[in-house]
Design a protein around this motif. Structure first.
Motif, PDB file in Angstrom:
ATOM      1  N   ILE A   1       0.714  -1.246  -0.022  1.00 54.99           N
ATOM      2  CA  ILE A   1       0.015   0.157  -0.109  1.00 54.99           C
ATOM      3  C   ILE A   1       1.006   1.311   0.148  1.00 54.99           C
ATOM      4  N   GLN A   2       0.705   2.261  -0.881  1.00 55.28           N
ATOM      5  CA  GLN A   2       1.209   3.331  -1.001  1.00 55.28           C
ATOM      6  C   GLN A   2       0.454   4.589  -1.108  1.00 55.28           C
ATOM      7  N   PRO A   3       0.627   5.748  -0.537  1.00 55.49           N
ATOM      8  CA  PRO A   3       0.093   7.057  -0.694  1.00 55.49           C
ATOM      9  C   PRO A   3      -0.279   7.289  -2.196  1.00 55.49           C
ATOM     10  N   ALA A   4      -1.605   7.774  -2.503  1.00 55.01           N
ATOM     11  CA  ALA A   4      -1.740   7.868  -4.011  1.00 55.01           C
ATOM     12  C   ALA A   4      -1.374   9.524  -3.839  1.00 55.01           C
ATOM     13  N   PRO A   5      -0.828   9.768  -5.099  1.00 53.90           N
ATOM     14  CA  PRO A   5      -0.632  11.148  -5.344  1.00 53.90           C
ATOM     15  C   PRO A   5      -1.765  12.186  -5.120  1.00 53.90           C
ATOM     16  N   ALA A   6      -3.013  11.853  -5.579  1.00 52.69           N
ATOM     17  CA  ALA A   6      -4.223  12.707  -5.433  1.00 52.69           C
ATOM     18  C   ALA A   6      -5.217  12.302  -4.208  1.00 52.69           C
ATOM     19  N   GLY A   7      -4.529  11.753  -3.395  1.00 51.08           N
ATOM     20  CA  GLY A   7      -5.163  11.377  -2.007  1.00 51.08           C
ATOM     21  C   GLY A   7      -5.609   9.867  -2.044  1.00 51.08           C
ATOM     22  N   GLY A   8      -5.826   9.431  -0.796  1.00 49.11           N
ATOM     23  CA  GLY A   8      -6.230   7.960  -0.737  1.00 49.11           C
ATOM     24  C   GLY A   8      -4.985   6.909  -0.682  1.00 49.11           C
ATOM     25  N   TRP A   9      -5.149   5.966  -1.046  1.00 53.04           N
ATOM     26  CA  TRP A   9      -4.036   4.900  -1.085  1.00 53.04           C
ATOM     27  C   TRP A   9      -4.004   3.942  -2.296  1.00 53.04           C
TER      28      TRP A   9
ATOM     29  N   GLY B   1     -10.750  -5.214   9.522  1.00 53.60           N
ATOM     30  CA  GLY B   1     -11.631  -6.095   9.655  1.00 53.60           C
ATOM     31  C   GLY B   1     -13.100  -6.004   9.130  1.00 53.60           C
ATOM     32  N   ARG B   2     -13.036  -4.664   8.521  1.00 58.91           N
ATOM     33  CA  ARG B   2     -14.618  -4.353   7.714  1.00 58.91           C
ATOM     34  C   ARG B   2     -14.208  -4.476   6.399  1.00 58.91           C
ATOM     35  N   THR B   3     -15.118  -5.218   5.528  1.00 54.73           N
ATOM     36  CA  THR B   3     -15.010  -5.340   4.064  1.00 54.73           C
ATOM     37  C   THR B   3     -15.170  -3.943   3.395  1.00 54.73           C
ATOM     38  N   VAL B   4     -14.257  -3.555   2.367  1.00 50.67           N
ATOM     39  CA  VAL B   4     -14.432  -2.661   1.927  1.00 50.67           C
ATOM     40  C   VAL B   4     -14.271  -2.533   0.303  1.00 50.67           C
TER      41      VAL B   4
ATOM     42  N   ALA C   1     -10.160   4.650  -1.198  1.00 47.66           N
ATOM     43  CA  ALA C   1     -10.339   6.219  -0.803  1.00 47.66           C
ATOM     44  C   ALA C   1      -9.936   6.476   0.842  1.00 47.66           C
ATOM     45  N   GLY C   2      -9.483   7.926   0.664  1.00 47.72           N
ATOM     46  CA  GLY C   2      -9.069   8.264   1.916  1.00 47.72           C
ATOM     47  C   GLY C   2      -9.924   8.225   3.108  1.00 47.72           C
ATOM     48  N   ARG C   3     -11.220   8.226   2.851  1.00 46.67           N
ATOM     49  CA  ARG C   3     -12.168   8.342   3.934  1.00 46.67           C
ATOM     50  C   ARG C   3     -12.124   6.713   4.311  1.00 46.67           C
ATOM     51  N   LEU C   4     -11.880   6.061   3.908  1.00 38.57           N
ATOM     52  CA  LEU C   4     -11.960   4.550   4.328  1.00 38.57           C
ATOM     53  C   LEU C   4     -10.723   4.167   5.248  1.00 38.57           C
ATOM     54  N   VAL C   5      -9.758   5.228   5.255  1.00 36.64           N
ATOM     55  CA  VAL C   5      -8.492   5.153   6.364  1.00 36.64           C
ATOM     56  C   VAL C   5      -8.384   6.326   7.011  1.00 36.64           C
ATOM     57  N   PRO C   6      -9.238   6.531   8.061  1.00 37.68           N
ATOM     58  CA  PRO C   6      -9.027   7.793   8.813  1.00 37.68           C
ATOM     59  C   PRO C   6      -7.874   8.096   9.646  1.00 37.68           C
TER      60      PRO C   6
ATOM     61  N   GLU D   1      -3.973 -14.919   3.227  1.00 39.31           N
ATOM     62  CA  GLU D   1      -4.180 -13.525   3.355  1.00 39.31           C
ATOM     63  C   GLU D   1      -2.966 -13.075   3.642  1.00 39.31           C
ATOM     64  N   SER D   2      -2.897 -11.661   3.561  1.00 34.79           N
ATOM     65  CA  SER D   2      -1.695 -10.726   3.785  1.00 34.79           C
ATOM     66  C   SER D   2      -2.046  -9.496   4.342  1.00 34.79           C
ATOM     67  N   THR D   3      -1.569  -8.718   5.364  1.00 38.08           N
ATOM     68  CA  THR D   3      -1.933  -7.615   6.032  1.00 38.08           C
ATOM     69  C   THR D   3      -0.877  -6.587   5.965  1.00 38.08           C
ATOM     70  N   ALA D   4      -1.163  -5.389   5.889  1.00 36.29           N
ATOM     71  CA  ALA D   4      -0.168  -4.352   6.018  1.00 36.29           C
ATOM     72  C   ALA D   4      -0.757  -3.397   6.989  1.00 36.29           C
ATOM     73  N   ASP D   5       0.369  -2.622   7.741  1.00 39.30           N
ATOM     74  CA  ASP D   5      -0.402  -1.498   8.781  1.00 39.30           C
ATOM     75  C   ASP D   5      -0.157  -0.241   7.701  1.00 39.30           C
ATOM     76  N   VAL D   6      -1.174   0.573   7.939  1.00 38.43           N
ATOM     77  CA  VAL D   6      -1.151   1.881   7.159  1.00 38.43           C
ATOM     78  C   VAL D   6      -1.385   3.065   8.335  1.00 38.43           C
ATOM     79  N   THR D   7      -0.620   3.902   8.391  1.00 39.25           N
ATOM     80  CA  THR D   7      -0.612   5.217   9.350  1.00 39.25           C
ATOM     81  C   THR D   7      -1.153   6.316   8.536  1.00 39.25           C
ATOM     82  N   ALA D   8      -2.298   6.817   8.924  1.00 37.33           N
ATOM     83  CA  ALA D   8      -2.755   8.010   7.982  1.00 37.33           C
ATOM     84  C   ALA D   8      -2.816   9.218   8.847  1.00 37.33           C
ATOM     85  N   SER D   9      -2.336  10.308   8.558  1.00 39.02           N
ATOM     86  CA  SER D   9      -2.252  11.544   9.225  1.00 39.02           C
ATOM     87  C   SER D   9      -3.325  12.431   8.561  1.00 39.02           C
ATOM     88  N   GLU D  10      -3.827  13.492   9.181  1.00 36.44           N
ATOM     89  CA  GLU D  10      -4.529  14.551   8.526  1.00 36.44           C
ATOM     90  C   GLU D  10      -3.674  15.405   7.883  1.00 36.44           C
ATOM     91  N   SER D  11      -3.897  15.753   6.750  1.00 33.30           N
ATOM     92  CA  SER D  11      -3.112  16.684   5.902  1.00 33.30           C
ATOM     93  C   SER D  11      -3.544  18.248   5.898  1.00 33.30           C
TER      94      SER D  11
END
Length: 179
Positions: A69-77, A110-113, A124-129, A155-165
């Motif tokens: 998972i990488q930050p997307a240039p236009a927002g989100g991931w 744990g929530r299906t997106v 979408a960024g709103r799914l990863v507050p 399965e595979s899991t990655a941790d993502v840390t989002a900060s408010e921009s």
């Protein structure tokens, strides 16, 4: 002799339709979802959070998945899956398990997106507050069962840390009267 050929023809049709399950015998339907009595893997009693049974396959040649998972240039991931011994099924594929084929479900905490039929997805960024979150990709067979190896879901899991921009930094405002 004629009835023997008719019986033989009926048996061939039953075999082509999926063995005894295709001819109305047995109970291959579980919990309101059609679960195939396929020779692919073994259905286990374990289930995922949505009540889908695990389909155990041997370790050799079993499907595998890794998530990046990488930050997307236009927002989100931007999510990219790397699969091994697995092919994504196109929409409209029959609900019959085929070795190493199916879809991936994407979970955030744990929530299906999303349900994925390709290896790339924009989350979408709103799914990863703001905060740290677990994003998981899990592989499913076309009949909705979870691919599993040694009793564990594939399965595979990655941790993502989002900060408010905040607003983008710009030039300092000039002091009044300054040139």
């Amino acid at each position: 002799m004629r009835w023997t050929l008719g019986l033989l023809a009926a048996l061939v049709v039953c075999a082509l339709l999926g063995g005894a399950a295709g001819c109305g015998a047995g109970d291959a339907h579980g919990r309101g979802t059609a679960i195939s009595a396929s020779p692919v893997g073994t259905l286990l009693d374990e289930m995922d959070e949505e009540g889908r049974l695990y389909r155990e396959v041997g370790g050799k040649g079993a499907p595998g998945v890794a998530i990046e998972i990488q930050p997307a240039p236009a927002g989100g991931w931007d999510v990219r899956l790397t699969v091994r011994d697995f092919r994504f099924s196109p929409a409209g594929t029959p609900a019959v398990p085929v070795a190493g084929r199916g879809i991936a479900h994407l979970y955030v905490d744990g929530r299906t997106v999303a349900r994925l039929r390709t290896a790339e997805h924009h989350l979408a960024g709103r799914l990863v507050p703001r905060g740290t979150h677990h994003v998981t990709a899990r592989l499913y067979a076309d009949d909705g069962t979870v691919w599993a190896v040694h009793g564990k879901p594939v399965e595979s899991t990655a941790d993502v840390t989002a900060s408010e921009s905040g607003p983008a930094p710009g030039p300092e405002p000039a002091a009044p009267g300054a040139r």
